[in-house]
Design a protein around this motif. Sequence first.
Motif, PDB file in Angstrom:
ATOM      1  N   ALA A  92      82.988  66.443 -27.299  1.00  0.00           N
ATOM      2  CA  ALA A  92      83.108  65.257 -28.144  1.00  0.00           C
ATOM      3  C   ALA A  92      81.727  64.711 -28.496  1.00  0.00           C
ATOM      4  O   ALA A  92      81.468  64.321 -29.633  1.00  0.00           O
ATOM      5  N   ALA A  93      80.829  64.711 -27.509  1.00  0.00           N
ATOM      6  CA  ALA A  93      79.460  64.254 -27.781  1.00  0.00           C
ATOM      7  C   ALA A  93      78.810  65.151 -28.825  1.00  0.00           C
ATOM      8  O   ALA A  93      78.102  64.672 -29.725  1.00  0.00           O
TER       9      ALA A  93
ATOM     10  N   GLY B 147      80.438  66.952 -31.171  1.00  0.00           N
ATOM     11  CA  GLY B 147      81.098  66.702 -32.451  1.00  0.00           C
ATOM     12  C   GLY B 147      80.522  65.486 -33.138  1.00  0.00           C
ATOM     13  O   GLY B 147      80.256  65.494 -34.353  1.00  0.00           O
ATOM     14  N   LEU B 148      80.297  64.439 -32.348  1.00  0.00           N
ATOM     15  CA  LEU B 148      79.718  63.211 -32.887  1.00  0.00           C
ATOM     16  C   LEU B 148      78.306  63.463 -33.422  1.00  0.00           C
ATOM     17  O   LEU B 148      77.967  63.074 -34.545  1.00  0.00           O
TER      18      LEU B 148
ATOM     19  N   GLN C   2      76.978  63.221 -37.314  1.00  0.00           N
ATOM     20  CA  GLN C   2      75.869  62.339 -37.696  1.00  0.00           C
ATOM     21  C   GLN C   2      74.738  63.104 -38.365  1.00  0.00           C
ATOM     22  O   GLN C   2      74.000  62.565 -39.177  1.00  0.00           O
TER      23      GLN C   2
ATOM     24  N   THR D   2      85.067  69.100 -29.455  1.00  0.00           N
ATOM     25  CA  THR D   2      84.322  69.001 -30.702  1.00  0.00           C
ATOM     26  C   THR D   2      85.154  68.303 -31.774  1.00  0.00           C
ATOM     27  O   THR D   2      84.671  67.398 -32.473  1.00  0.00           O
TER      28      THR D   2
ATOM     29  N   GLY E  45      85.396  64.660 -31.117  1.00  0.00           N
ATOM     30  CA  GLY E  45      84.131  63.987 -31.395  1.00  0.00           C
ATOM     31  C   GLY E  45      83.911  63.792 -32.878  1.00  0.00           C
ATOM     32  O   GLY E  45      83.391  62.756 -33.329  1.00  0.00           O
TER      33      GLY E  45
ATOM     34  N   GLY F  85      84.586  60.191 -32.642  1.00  0.00           N
ATOM     35  CA  GLY F  85      83.355  60.073 -31.872  1.00  0.00           C
ATOM     36  C   GLY F  85      82.896  58.643 -31.689  1.00  0.00           C
ATOM     37  O   GLY F  85      82.319  58.290 -30.665  1.00  0.00           O
TER      38      GLY F  85
ATOM     39  N   LEU G 106      83.705  56.867 -28.509  1.00  0.00           N
ATOM     40  CA  LEU G 106      83.183  57.380 -27.227  1.00  0.00           C
ATOM     41  C   LEU G 106      82.444  56.285 -26.475  1.00  0.00           C
ATOM     42  O   LEU G 106      81.547  55.648 -26.999  1.00  0.00           O
TER      43      LEU G 106
END
Lengths: 246, 102
Positions: free
Chosen positions: A34-35, A37-38, A42, A153, A156, A160, A163
């Motif tokens: 997830a981190a 994906g974020l 970005q 992913t 995120g 995201g 989170l």
Amino acid sequence: MKSASYSYQLQPAKIRSEFFRLLPISLFVVAFGAAFGLAAAQAGLTPLETLLMSGAVFAGASQFAAIDMWGPQVSTLPLLAVVFAINSRHLLMGASLYPMLKNVSPGKRYGLLLVLTDANWAVSAQEYQNGRHNLEVILGGGLVLWMAWVIGTLLGVYFGGLLQDPKSLGLDMVLGCFLLAMALGGKQSPRILVSWTVAAVASLAAWKWLPANMHVVVGALAGGVIGYFWLEKHADSEQVQEEATS
Amino acid sequence: MIETTSTGVLALIGLMTLVTLVTRFGGVFAMSFVRISPRIESFINTMASSVLIAIIMPLAFSGDAGAIAALSTTAAIMLATKKPLPSIAAGIIAAGLVRYFL
């Protein structure tokens, strides 16, 4: 070797049980995914591109590094050099599994390696140190880790923003603690302890003074050199006995 | 230089995949040309656990107090009990606590 009868039979039931055995650690991998994906969103990657990268590359640390180098233009060779350097530990991890992998057909051998990653390798390598052969964890564990990475992913990319800082919960330490537990779960002999000391010093020196991302390979090879020159005296006879009794 | 147009991104992802695949396959492929003597076997075995140490040490040295608390807690409990899950859980909790209070 041509008309090979490969002695290692992968057991479907064991692959399934190893899948579930690595499910708990995979939940943490979802958080890392997830981190990623974020971070990728970005940096301007589309959701599909981000998912494709996680699914195909499946090597977290190198993907984060790639995102760091992302922009309107990406310098290809430096990017690939960084990816190679970070992932070069796979070369050693794969090599360490060779005594087991040589006993399965080349198709299965390289198929298993598609999902080779730190956590499932660490389990297999630790069991090998303790005299058990476990390739099923590479496949079963690798599949659950891969799914977790891709699902993470996806989460995120779309959620995201929700989170919480995973660091404040200590989640960034999960993999480090896991790998440490695997290392300490193996046999400890004076030979192993000396090789660890050498590996620790070499990796720290490489981390401080050599170009980035070389410390794992340098430390591991330095530790290996100790093993090359210092053989365990009774290892062979023990192994024969174990094989005879099992 | 590759521009991050959609084809460019696909090319980059393809190249990254290829490079990573070379690292996943390369060690095993190279080993298929090596005769596994007891000496090579011994090298492989000490190298394997040294990989873990070499990943962890810089993590500990570059980490904050939480990282150090996590790793030392895991190490202590693992050495005492040889049970991975409680050791890892205790390490995570230690990191969380240290970061909460410091």
